[in-house]
Motif scaffolding. Sequence first.
Motif, PDB file in Angstrom:
ATOM      1  N   ASP A 139      32.063  32.488  29.140  1.00  0.00           N
ATOM      2  CA  ASP A 139      31.668  34.322  29.208  1.00  0.00           C
ATOM      3  C   ASP A 139      31.339  34.956  30.684  1.00  0.00           C
ATOM      4  OD1 ASP A 139      32.177  33.219  26.498  1.00  0.00           O
ATOM      5  OD2 ASP A 139      29.720  32.855  25.302  1.00  0.00           O
ATOM      6  N   ARG A 140      30.662  33.867  30.795  1.00  0.00           N
ATOM      7  CA  ARG A 140      29.842  35.208  32.117  1.00  0.00           C
ATOM      8  C   ARG A 140      31.446  35.274  33.870  1.00  0.00           C
ATOM      9  NH1 ARG A 140      26.492  37.607  34.738  1.00  0.00           N
ATOM     10  NH2 ARG A 140      24.461  36.385  34.644  1.00  0.00           N
ATOM     11  N   LEU A 141      32.481  34.727  33.646  1.00  0.00           N
ATOM     12  CA  LEU A 141      33.254  34.825  33.663  1.00  0.00           C
ATOM     13  C   LEU A 141      34.085  36.046  33.481  1.00  0.00           C
ATOM     14  CD1 LEU A 141      35.464  32.038  34.598  1.00  0.00           C
ATOM     15  CD2 LEU A 141      34.919  33.165  36.365  1.00  0.00           C
ATOM     16  N   GLU A 142      34.118  36.510  31.690  1.00  0.00           N
ATOM     17  CA  GLU A 142      34.600  37.317  30.591  1.00  0.00           C
ATOM     18  C   GLU A 142      33.979  38.218  31.520  1.00  0.00           C
ATOM     19  OE1 GLU A 142      35.512  37.673  26.366  1.00  0.00           O
ATOM     20  OE2 GLU A 142      35.877  35.244  26.456  1.00  0.00           O
ATOM     21  N   ASP A 157      41.363  44.497  26.310  1.00  0.00           N
ATOM     22  CA  ASP A 157      41.117  44.389  25.099  1.00  0.00           C
ATOM     23  C   ASP A 157      39.660  42.956  25.307  1.00  0.00           C
ATOM     24  OD1 ASP A 157      42.672  42.491  24.322  1.00  0.00           O
ATOM     25  OD2 ASP A 157      44.194  43.432  23.214  1.00  0.00           O
ATOM     26  N   ALA A 158      39.378  42.390  24.097  1.00  0.00           N
ATOM     27  CA  ALA A 158      38.725  41.257  24.005  1.00  0.00           C
ATOM     28  C   ALA A 158      39.900  39.739  23.736  1.00  0.00           C
ATOM     29  CB  ALA A 158      38.259  41.440  22.673  1.00  0.00           C
ATOM     30  N   GLY A 159      40.726  39.739  23.263  1.00  0.00           N
ATOM     31  CA  GLY A 159      41.632  38.431  23.557  1.00  0.00           C
ATOM     32  C   GLY A 159      42.035  38.613  25.227  1.00  0.00           C
ATOM     33  N   GLN A 160      42.497  39.739  25.573  1.00  0.00           N
ATOM     34  CA  GLN A 160      42.977  39.089  26.741  1.00  0.00           C
ATOM     35  C   GLN A 160      42.220  38.881  27.881  1.00  0.00           C
ATOM     36  OE1 GLN A 160      44.079  43.527  27.242  1.00  0.00           O
ATOM     37  NE2 GLN A 160      46.266  43.259  27.470  1.00  0.00           N
ATOM     38  N   LEU A 161      40.832  39.820  27.860  1.00  0.00           N
ATOM     39  CA  LEU A 161      39.481  39.448  28.392  1.00  0.00           C
ATOM     40  C   LEU A 161      39.537  37.927  28.341  1.00  0.00           C
ATOM     41  CD1 LEU A 161      36.961  41.952  28.233  1.00  0.00           C
ATOM     42  CD2 LEU A 161      38.339  41.230  30.329  1.00  0.00           C
ATOM     43  N   ARG A 162      39.816  37.292  27.593  1.00  0.00           N
ATOM     44  CA  ARG A 162      39.808  35.984  26.687  1.00  0.00           C
ATOM     45  C   ARG A 162      40.581  34.956  27.251  1.00  0.00           C
ATOM     46  NH1 ARG A 162      42.206  32.358  22.836  1.00  0.00           N
ATOM     47  NH2 ARG A 162      40.121  30.623  22.732  1.00  0.00           N
ATOM     48  N   ARG A 163      41.651  35.391  27.529  1.00  0.00           N
ATOM     49  CA  ARG A 163      42.810  34.801  28.007  1.00  0.00           C
ATOM     50  C   ARG A 163      42.060  34.665  29.406  1.00  0.00           C
ATOM     51  NH1 ARG A 163      45.702  36.670  23.677  1.00  0.00           N
ATOM     52  NH2 ARG A 163      45.643  39.063  24.584  1.00  0.00           N
ATOM     53  N   HIS A 164      42.760  35.452  30.280  1.00  0.00           N
ATOM     54  CA  HIS A 164      41.733  36.055  31.357  1.00  0.00           C
ATOM     55  C   HIS A 164      41.217  34.817  32.268  1.00  0.00           C
ATOM     56  CE1 HIS A 164      45.006  38.952  32.521  1.00  0.00           C
ATOM     57  NE2 HIS A 164      44.230  39.771  31.573  1.00  0.00           N
ATOM     58  N   ALA A 165      40.077  34.940  30.938  1.00  0.00           N
ATOM     59  CA  ALA A 165      39.009  33.816  31.594  1.00  0.00           C
ATOM     60  C   ALA A 165      39.478  32.687  31.845  1.00  0.00           C
ATOM     61  CB  ALA A 165      37.806  34.325  30.506  1.00  0.00           C
ATOM     62  N   ILE A 166      40.182  32.408  30.023  1.00  0.00           N
ATOM     63  CA  ILE A 166      40.795  31.069  30.282  1.00  0.00           C
ATOM     64  C   ILE A 166      41.227  30.585  31.923  1.00  0.00           C
ATOM     65  CG2 ILE A 166      42.074  29.529  28.906  1.00  0.00           C
ATOM     66  CD1 ILE A 166      41.205  31.073  26.210  1.00  0.00           C
ATOM     67  N   ALA A 167      42.647  31.187  32.068  1.00  0.00           N
ATOM     68  CA  ALA A 167      43.018  30.977  33.181  1.00  0.00           C
ATOM     69  C   ALA A 167      42.835  30.956  34.906  1.00  0.00           C
ATOM     70  CB  ALA A 167      43.990  32.628  33.280  1.00  0.00           C
ATOM     71  N   VAL A 168      41.682  32.294  34.823  1.00  0.00           N
ATOM     72  CA  VAL A 168      40.699  31.686  35.750  1.00  0.00           C
ATOM     73  C   VAL A 168      39.692  30.693  36.247  1.00  0.00           C
ATOM     74  CG1 VAL A 168      38.567  33.102  36.758  1.00  0.00           C
ATOM     75  CG2 VAL A 168      40.526  34.090  35.823  1.00  0.00           C
ATOM     76  N   ALA A 197      42.674  34.252  46.261  1.00  0.00           N
ATOM     77  CA  ALA A 197      44.610  34.841  45.302  1.00  0.00           C
ATOM     78  C   ALA A 197      44.573  34.972  44.553  1.00  0.00           C
ATOM     79  CB  ALA A 197      44.670  34.322  46.989  1.00  0.00           C
ATOM     80  N   SER A 198      44.391  33.101  44.259  1.00  0.00           N
ATOM     81  CA  SER A 198      45.420  32.764  43.166  1.00  0.00           C
ATOM     82  C   SER A 198      44.593  33.673  40.968  1.00  0.00           C
ATOM     83  CB  SER A 198      45.557  31.598  42.281  1.00  0.00           C
ATOM     84  OG  SER A 198      45.681  30.818  43.605  1.00  0.00           O
ATOM     85  N   VAL A 199      43.222  34.281  41.743  1.00  0.00           N
ATOM     86  CA  VAL A 199      42.766  34.597  40.711  1.00  0.00           C
ATOM     87  C   VAL A 199      42.816  36.128  40.876  1.00  0.00           C
ATOM     88  CG1 VAL A 199      40.517  35.868  39.884  1.00  0.00           C
ATOM     89  CG2 VAL A 199      40.931  32.790  39.930  1.00  0.00           C
ATOM     90  N   GLY A 200      43.026  36.972  41.786  1.00  0.00           N
ATOM     91  CA  GLY A 200      44.067  38.237  41.784  1.00  0.00           C
ATOM     92  C   GLY A 200      45.052  38.367  41.419  1.00  0.00           C
ATOM     93  N   ARG A 201      46.130  36.952  41.519  1.00  0.00           N
ATOM     94  CA  ARG A 201      47.357  37.103  40.454  1.00  0.00           C
ATOM     95  C   ARG A 201      46.922  36.805  39.447  1.00  0.00           C
ATOM     96  NH1 ARG A 201      48.877  34.379  45.908  1.00  0.00           N
ATOM     97  NH2 ARG A 201      48.382  32.626  44.915  1.00  0.00           N
ATOM     98  N   VAL A 202      46.082  36.519  38.594  1.00  0.00           N
ATOM     99  CA  VAL A 202      46.220  36.489  37.239  1.00  0.00           C
ATOM    100  C   VAL A 202      45.616  37.809  36.736  1.00  0.00           C
ATOM    101  CG1 VAL A 202      44.749  35.096  35.568  1.00  0.00           C
ATOM    102  CG2 VAL A 202      45.702  33.913  37.311  1.00  0.00           C
ATOM    103  N   LEU A 203      44.886  37.798  37.048  1.00  0.00           N
ATOM    104  CA  LEU A 203      44.135  39.239  36.744  1.00  0.00           C
ATOM    105  C   LEU A 203      45.327  41.078  37.611  1.00  0.00           C
ATOM    106  CD1 LEU A 203      40.114  39.323  37.781  1.00  0.00           C
ATOM    107  CD2 LEU A 203      42.171  38.535  36.086  1.00  0.00           C
ATOM    108  N   GLY A 204      46.335  40.124  38.457  1.00  0.00           N
ATOM    109  CA  GLY A 204      46.854  41.877  38.931  1.00  0.00           C
ATOM    110  C   GLY A 204      45.868  42.307  39.680  1.00  0.00           C
ATOM    111  N   ILE A 205      44.597  42.237  40.244  1.00  0.00           N
ATOM    112  CA  ILE A 205      43.904  42.947  41.324  1.00  0.00           C
ATOM    113  C   ILE A 205      43.313  42.107  42.302  1.00  0.00           C
ATOM    114  CG2 ILE A 205      41.005  44.074  41.038  1.00  0.00           C
ATOM    115  CD1 ILE A 205      41.371  44.091  37.742  1.00  0.00           C
ATOM    116  N   ASP A 206      43.396  42.551  43.604  1.00  0.00           N
ATOM    117  CA  ASP A 206      43.412  41.843  44.570  1.00  0.00           C
ATOM    118  C   ASP A 206      41.465  41.682  45.138  1.00  0.00           C
ATOM    119  OD1 ASP A 206      43.319  41.325  47.119  1.00  0.00           O
ATOM    120  OD2 ASP A 206      43.074  42.293  48.408  1.00  0.00           O
ATOM    121  N   ILE A 207      40.754  40.763  43.877  1.00  0.00           N
ATOM    122  CA  ILE A 207      39.638  40.433  44.659  1.00  0.00           C
ATOM    123  C   ILE A 207      39.785  39.641  45.996  1.00  0.00           C
ATOM    124  CG2 ILE A 207      39.544  40.165  42.415  1.00  0.00           C
ATOM    125  CD1 ILE A 207      38.902  37.576  42.764  1.00  0.00           C
ATOM    126  N   GLN A 208      40.050  39.067  46.405  1.00  0.00           N
ATOM    127  CA  GLN A 208      40.512  38.673  48.112  1.00  0.00           C
ATOM    128  C   GLN A 208      39.785  39.958  48.830  1.00  0.00           C
ATOM    129  OE1 GLN A 208      43.421  36.461  50.159  1.00  0.00           O
ATOM    130  NE2 GLN A 208      42.148  34.475  49.963  1.00  0.00           N
TER     131      GLN A 208
END
Length: 212
Positions: A139-142, A157-168, A197-208
């Motif tokens: 939930d915190r990741l979401e 949307d909520a479903g996409q955020l959930r899937r992103h959090a699971i992957a991260v 770097a990996s999380v950035g690729r999962v999300l499609g956003i450069d967080i690094q």
Amino acid sequence: MTGRRKFRREGEERRRQDLIEATLDCVAADGIEGATLRAIARRAGVTAGLIRHYFPGKEDLLQAAYATIVERMTAQALASLDATGRAPAARLAAFVAANLAAPIVDARVFSLWAGFIGRAHADPALSAVHRDGYIGFRDRLEQLIAETFAAAGQSADAGQLRRHAIAVNAVIDGLWIEGCMAGDLFETGELAAIGTASVGRVLGIDIQGADA
């Protein structure tokens, strides 16, 4: 058994926490099966009867000990968010990096976690502790991911955020296990850099490269 703890005689909650820490010491040294009430009492420097004043039985003490480990790891990661003025992407990067560095990446912490996980499938109470900890962390990741997308002007949307959090979460877990089991194979900060770097690729956003 070595490393007897000094049992502090002030405050009910402080005494309860001493028993939990003694339990963690026993599990780390001798595994779940070795963490008997007698061994825990010896480690804490008290009688088994005193333990029963705070915990009805060994299973209750193990549940409290596992909950302590889960809560402590999450709290240590959340401490990375205390700095003010950070952009959402930088906050997410800091959170990921914190989970992939000491004190969370630690052989003893992994040993404790693995011991409890190995027992959770046959113990509904331990399984519930694990489930609650996982959901709270996810939930915190979401929330962090949602803030990062919003700041970048992207919608999810909520479903996409959930899937992103699971992957991260999966990225963090995998690298965390590697770091705990074979930390000497990695350079300082390497796992954190790979993780962000990996999380950035999962999300499609450069967080690094996000500004602090």
